[in-house]
Design an enzyme around this catalytic site. Structure first.
Site, mmCIF file in Angstrom:
data_model
loop_
_atom_site.group_PDB
_atom_site.id
_atom_site.type_symbol
_atom_site.label_atom_id
_atom_site.label_comp_id
_atom_site.label_asym_id
_atom_site.label_seq_id
_atom_site.Cartn_x
_atom_site.Cartn_y
_atom_site.Cartn_z
ATOM 1 N N SER A 107 53.239 -12.111 46.587
ATOM 2 C CA SER A 107 53.653 -10.619 46.800
ATOM 3 C C SER A 107 52.529 -9.901 46.198
ATOM 4 C CB SER A 107 55.097 -10.408 46.368
ATOM 5 O OG SER A 107 55.386 -8.911 46.584
ATOM 6 N N GLY A 108 52.111 -8.951 47.008
ATOM 7 C CA GLY A 108 51.200 -8.049 46.226
ATOM 8 C C GLY A 108 49.515 -8.564 46.270
ATOM 9 N N THR A 112 49.092 -7.995 53.673
ATOM 10 C CA THR A 112 49.300 -6.941 54.727
ATOM 11 C C THR A 112 47.989 -6.131 54.991
ATOM 12 O OG1 THR A 112 51.606 -7.060 53.972
ATOM 13 C CG2 THR A 112 50.730 -5.102 55.449
ATOM 14 N N ASN A 157 54.736 -5.079 44.010
ATOM 15 C CA ASN A 157 53.801 -4.437 45.057
ATOM 16 C C ASN A 157 54.695 -3.019 45.338
ATOM 17 O OD1 ASN A 157 52.258 -3.861 47.159
ATOM 18 N ND2 ASN A 157 52.570 -5.623 48.366
ATOM 19 N N SER A 160 55.445 -3.416 49.409
ATOM 20 C CA SER A 160 55.719 -4.730 49.447
ATOM 21 C C SER A 160 56.677 -5.088 50.940
ATOM 22 C CB SER A 160 56.819 -5.550 48.263
ATOM 23 O OG SER A 160 57.176 -6.698 48.675
ATOM 24 N N SER A 161 55.908 -6.072 51.690
ATOM 25 C CA SER A 161 56.625 -6.334 53.191
ATOM 26 C C SER A 161 57.845 -7.011 52.800
ATOM 27 C CB SER A 161 55.748 -7.106 53.927
ATOM 28 O OG SER A 161 54.391 -6.684 54.067
ATOM 29 N N GLY A 387 55.051 -12.599 50.603
ATOM 30 C CA GLY A 387 54.449 -13.911 49.896
ATOM 31 C C GLY A 387 55.412 -14.616 48.841
ATOM 32 N N GLU A 389 57.746 -15.522 46.035
ATOM 33 C CA GLU A 389 58.223 -14.472 44.820
ATOM 34 C C GLU A 389 59.028 -15.267 43.838
ATOM 35 O OE1 GLU A 389 58.922 -10.699 47.643
ATOM 36 O OE2 GLU A 389 60.751 -11.940 47.061
#
Ligand SMILES: Nc1ncnc2c1ncn2[C@@H]1O[C@H](COP(=O)(O)OP(=O)(O)OP(=O)(O)O)[C@@H](O)[C@H]1O
Ligand SMILES: [Mg+2]
Length: 1079
Positions: A107-108, A112, A157, A160-161, A387, A389
């Site tokens: 993540s981050g 994306t 993030n 974050s998605s 991502g 986590e």
């Protein structure tokens, strides 16, 4: 001239890790750091791109850069995500291979952003046009919409998605985008009701409150203040560098571009507002008489506003928050909810509402962006999934997310490491196996159908009896205890029994990317993902159409007692489908790495990066690449592609393809260590060798093109020349023919001229001779004629003039006569006998003939005229003629009688019944019947009497009675006397001694005197036995009355007593009749 560049030009560190010397983890990290410090965020491992998140904007994503990387070889320029995108796009377009771009990283790490860069690059380089641009724009604009609803700030993030996204972009055969299909994976919906410390709810809530106009907020019954809403965490509501208000405008704009209707946007916002309102509904306990606690809504204002927004009846929702109805076959049991259950129901509803809204958005976007044609298309898939986590508190969501990342790692391993090594073995290439960690075992731990964690969770959820997170953990402890990647406090495998970092209600999984401790709390509930049916039915009753659509199971007509599939199994199934889908495509990898935990630029945290490099298996990746071969290709296509580089293989190689390739390599003098021959493929160790081959090929193609051009030009010139030559022959032949024709015509005409001159000359000569001859003959004849003429004239002169005059005269006369008669024909007068006209005499000598002709003509026309007469008419005219002979110029009365027709029987005696008797007494045919006045001899007065004349007699009868007064046989009449005057008196004188004479003569007067006298005369004239009756016309005559003779004298008198004739007895011997003088 184009400047040839290479990956190796101006390289910072090494651009491709394959070239790294020596290859150790440290040198790998040093290289990454070195490049990162110089703003080189992309590094290759062969065809895999490592992307470091710079946390700042770099000037390497400009349109110029796009142009720079467009249609360039992958290794030609310094590493860039554009190079990968270009490579993928070109092999999709030119080699018809479906592509997928797998973007992984925690993540981050920038997944994306990377996916957006790939999409924007493809959009920039593919076809243009109004329709294509619209499609591109819609595809690109789907991102802000989904990010607003599916992304949130997390500790890792800021954007974050919180959902997985896989987007298939579809292209036509030209490489123009046709549309796309988005698949979404498990939205982290628990975030709607609760966010970990330092994190936010989904962006859209903050964007709506900050960016919407006052008016919109009023309509949505919302307040701009975040603190008014329980579901919005306050401590991190404002995020640095995130302008929610501006983003809201972007989202609205994007929705419009994608094709959302205004009312759809409104409904979506209403739903978002409803979720916020839902969070504000609070419950309080209320004790019931049976001792149980029941929940009641504290303040109904929010509930009311929410119901108004969605068009739900407040009481229905209120009841749904207080009771729960359980339906089992035919039974329906309603139980009350306590406060905790009510809160649970509220949150479940909020989560469901939001996650269903999100799924609807994806469906709606897909509807807009789907390809309009059914034609076959090529596909480029872009996978941007959450991502890996590791949080402090990891729950069901993290478990699912990390499972997905395990699967992606698996596919990476499958397609790069294992597949590659297996291929070497298969192809019989000498190969020393490279050790790498295969995470299939972890995937198995999670997804195994019998004893996988997900299967057990499902089993627990479906099991009757009391089920809790603890029982689930117990089950895990018994079943997975032996697994080397599973740890829990009670696991048999627990060498960690003394490990106090492992709490009781947790289990730990050793993921490929590290150990993650999962708290089992909420696992069962989240997997069940249950929404009380009362709530879904309440939602279905809403009048707002969108919300009705979102809760189809609430339709009472479609009550389904079957449990819906659990969240875990759903996710497993969709991940399975995704993996299958990815395996059918040509993979392109982007491995994202996060340089630090602070979201800050320029900071490269060694340990963090090292960790990621390890779990991403990048070192193994490099090793495999280095030990192996960069490029491989089956012999046939390889020979086909490069055969032009050797004279022996060009243009056709007759033998087996492999031998052809061997010959080719030998001819090109490629060092033998640079390639190896497999069973069906050639393996090329170094990309440079490939470049070399490509370069040669390009050169050869240029040479070939030149050759083709040369041959073509030669052929073209030659065929042009031949054509010209052929044309020239044709033209020459035509010209020669024409010239010969012309010459021939000239000679012919010249000959004709000469010939005609000669003939003319000869003819003229002949003519002259003939003329001369003729003239001579004529002259002789003339002379002879003259001579004869003279002789004859001399002889006959004496006879000539004597008859000439007469002949001329006769002729002239004849002509004149002819002319006269012809002229007369045209000028004869009309056929009327009384027409006196006659044309004038033209010549004096014709006088006699002219008069005679006139007479003859007149007689002739009279004859013609007469021939038209009937006997009757003839008789009348004869009478008239006779009257004229008797009276014309003798009696003044006569002219007036000419015009009166002689009717004869004025009394119509035979027809009139009055005179029937009289008629019968007269047996002869009556010639005349009229009323006359018999003059009284005594006083001269007249008495009316009927006067009848027959062939034999004259009868006088009484006018009234018809009695015969006197009948005188005609032979007894001696004469008739009348005056010369204009009167009607007449005396019938009888022969002396006749039988009738006894009574004396009759003196009568009649209006029809002339007719009576004429008829009397005629009757007398026609009778053969009698002599003609005398008619005496004089103004004085004697009448024998019995014995006396009385003189009747007619005098002319001036007009007295009107216009009538009067008769008076003057004395015994004289009767005087005075006749008025005619004017
Ligand atoms: N190429 C880049 N240039 C500039 N900044 C970037 C770039 N890539 C990522 N970032 C920054 O990093 C942040 C996080 O990136 P991104 O949202 O792409 O991460 P992610 O991998 O998708 O994370 P998650 O898994 O949480 O969705 C972005 O908001 C952006 O600020
Ligand atoms: Mg993301």
């Amino acid at each position: 001239m184009e400047v040839k560049t290479s990956l190796l030009d101006n390289m910072i560190g090494v651009g491709d890790m394959v070239l790294l010397e020596p290859l150790t983890e440290d040198s790998f990290l040093d290289n990454l750091r070195n490049r990162f410090d110089h703003s080189e965020i992309y590094t290759y491992i062969g065809s895999v791109v490592i992307s470091m998140n710079p946390y700042r904007s770099l000037p390497i994503f400009t349109p110029d850069k796009v142009e720079e990387y467009r249609n360039r070889n992958f290794y030609e320029l310094s590493p860039h995500i554009y190079a990968l995108a270009d490579e993928a796009y070109r092999s999709l377009r030119d080699q018809d291979k479906d592509q997928c771009i797998l973007i992984t990283g925690e993540s981050g790490a920038g997944k994306t952003e990377a996916s957006k860069l790939v999409m924007s690059y493809v959009a920039a380089v593919c076809g243009k046009g109004q329709e294509v641009n619209k499609v591109k724009e819609q595809l690109l604009q789907s991102n802000p919409v989904l990010e607003a609803f599916g992304n949130a700030k997390t500790v890792r993030n800021d954007n974050s998605s919180r959902f997985g996204k896989y987007m298939d972009i579809e292209f036509d055969f030209k490489g123009d985008p046709l549309g796309g299909v988005i698949s979404n994976y498990l939205l982290e919906k628990s975030r709607v009701v609760k966010q970990p410390r330092g994190e936010r709810n989904f962006h859209i809530f903050y964007q709506l409150l900050s960016g919407a106009s006052d008016d919109t907020l009023k309509k949505l019954k919302l307040d701009r203040d975040f603190s008014k809403y329980n579901y919005l965490s306050l401590d991190s509501a404002a995020v640095n560098g995130l302008d929610d208000a501006a983003n809201f405008r972007t989202v609205r704009n994007a929705m419009q571009i994608v094709g959302f209707m205004e009312d759809e946007v409104q409904s979506v916002l209403e739903l978002v507002a409803a979720v916020l309102k839902l969070g504000n509904i609070e419950f309080k306990p209320e004790s019931r008489c049976n001792g149980t606690d029941e929940s009641r809504i504290k303040d109904k204002n929010d509930l009311k506003e929410m119901c108004e927004l969605l068009g739900i009846e407040q009481s229905v929702l209120e009841r749904a928050f207080s009771y729960r109805t359980v339906e089992a076959k035919l039974e329906k049991v309603s139980t009350t909810l306590n406060v905790a259950q009510a809160y649970y129901a509220r949150d479940a509803l909020a989560k469901n509402l939001y996650s269903r809204l999100f799924s609807w958005l994806v469906t709606r976007i897909n509807e807009s962006i789907k390809a309009q044609t059914k034609a076959r298309h090529k596909v480029m898939g872009v996978l941007d999934i959450y991502g890996f986590e590791i949080f402090e508190d990891n729950s069901f969501e993290q478990f699912i997310i990390n499972y997905c990342n395990e699967k992606l790692q698996q596919i990476f391993i499958e397609l790069t490491l294992r597949e590659e090594q297996e291929e070497y073995v298969r192809e019989g290439i000498e190969w020393t196996n490279i050790e790498y960690f295969n995470n299939a075992i972890i995937c198995d731990l999670i997804e195994n159908n019998q004893n996988g964690i997900l299967a057990m969770l499902d089993e627990e959820c479906l099991r009757p009896g009391t089920v809790s997170d603890e029982t689930f953990l117990d089950k895990l402890n018994t079943i997975c205890a032996e697994h080397q990647h599973f740890e829990s406090r009670l696991s048999k495998n627990s060498k960690f029994l003394n490990d106090h970092s492992l709490p009781h209600s947790c289990f730990r999984i050793q993921h490929y990317a590290g150990k993650v401790l999962y708290r089992t709390e909420g696992f069962v509930d989240k997997n069940n993902d249950l929404l009380y049916r009362d709530l879904s039915q309440a939602m279905y009753k809403a009048t707002q159409s969108l919300i009705k659509q979102l809760f189809p199971e609430g339709n009472p007509a479609k009550v389904n007692l079957k449990r819906p599939p659990t969240a875990g199994s759903q996710f497993k199934a969709s991940v399975g489908t995704l993996m299958k889908n990815l395996q059918t495509k040509n993979p392109n990898y982007i491995r994202c790495i996060k340089p630090n935990d602070k979201k800050a630029p320029h900071i490269f945290t060694d340990s963090l990066v090292r960790h990621q490099v390890r779990y991403l298996g990048l070192m193994e990746n490099v090793r495999v690449r280095r030990a192996g071969y960069a490029f491989r290709q089956p012999y046939e296509p390889c020979l086909e592609r490069y055969k032009m580089e050797s004279k022996r293989t060009w243009p056709h190689w007759k033998g087996p393809a492999r031998e052809g390739v061997e010959v080719l390599m030998a001819d090109l003098q490629v060092p033998t260590e640079e390639y190896a021959y497999g069973r069906s493929k050639i393996f090329i160790r170094n990309p440079r060798t490939l470049f070399f081959l490509e370069e040669r090929r390009k050169q050869c193609l240029e040479d070939l093109a030149t050759l083709i051009q040369k041959i073509y030009r030669g052929w073209k010139c030659r065929s042009h020349f031949l054509l010209l030559k052929e044309s020239q022959i044709v033209v020459a032949a035509w010209y020669r023919r024409y010239a010969q024709q012309k010459k021939y015509k000239q000679i012919k005409s010249a000959t004709t001229v000469v010939q005609s001159y000669t003939r003319g000359w000869q003819a003229r000569k002949l003519l002259r001779e003939l003329k001369y001859q003729k003239r001579c003959e004529e002259a002789v004849t003339t002379i002879a004629a003259f001579w004869h003429g003279t002789q004859v004239r001399r002889e006959y002169r004496k006879f000539f003039r004597a008859n000439a005059g007469k002949k001329i005269y006769d002729f002239t006369i004849q002509r004149i006569m002819q002319k006269y008669f012809l002229g007369l024909k045209n000028t004869v007068p009309s056929m009327s006998p009384i027409d006196k006209n006659w044309p004038s005499r033209p010549y004096l000598f014709l006088d006699g003939a002219h008069t005679e002709l006139r007479r003859i003509f007149h007689l002739w026309r009279c004859k013609k005229y007469r021939s038209q007469f009937t006997e009757e008419k003839k008789a009348i005219y004869e009478e008239k003629l006779e009257a004229s002979e008797i009276f014309k110029d003798k009696k003044t009365l006569y002219p007036s009688s000419v015009s009166q027709p002689f009717k004869g029987d004025y009394l119509e005696i035979s027809k009139n019944p009055k005179y029937q008797k009289l008629n019968s007494t007269v047996d002869e045919k009556v010639l005349l019947a009229d009323v006359v006045n018999k003059i009284n001899r005594a006083n001269g007065k007249g008495t009316p009497r009927i006067f009848l004349l027959t062939k034999k007699s004259v009868v006088l009868a009484d006018q009234k009675t018809g009695q015969v007064k006197a009948s005188v046989p005609l032979p007894d009449l001696s004469s008739v006397s009348v005056s010369t005057q204009n009167d009607g008196f007449f005396a019938l004188k009888l022969k002396e001694g006749s039988a009738s004479a006894t009574k004396g003569d009759f003196l009568l007067s009649s209006e029809h005197l002339i007719e009576i006298i004429t008829k009397l005369h005629r009757t007398g004239a026609t009778a053969a036995d009698r002599e003609e009756l005398n008619i005496d016309i004089s103004d004085e005559f004697l009448v024998q009355f019995k014995q006396d003779k009385v003189c009747v004298k007619f005098i002319q008198a001036a007009l007295k007593n009107g216009n009538s004739v009067s008769c008076k007895r003057k004395n015994n011997r004289l009767l005087e009749v005075s006749v008025p003088v005619m004017a």
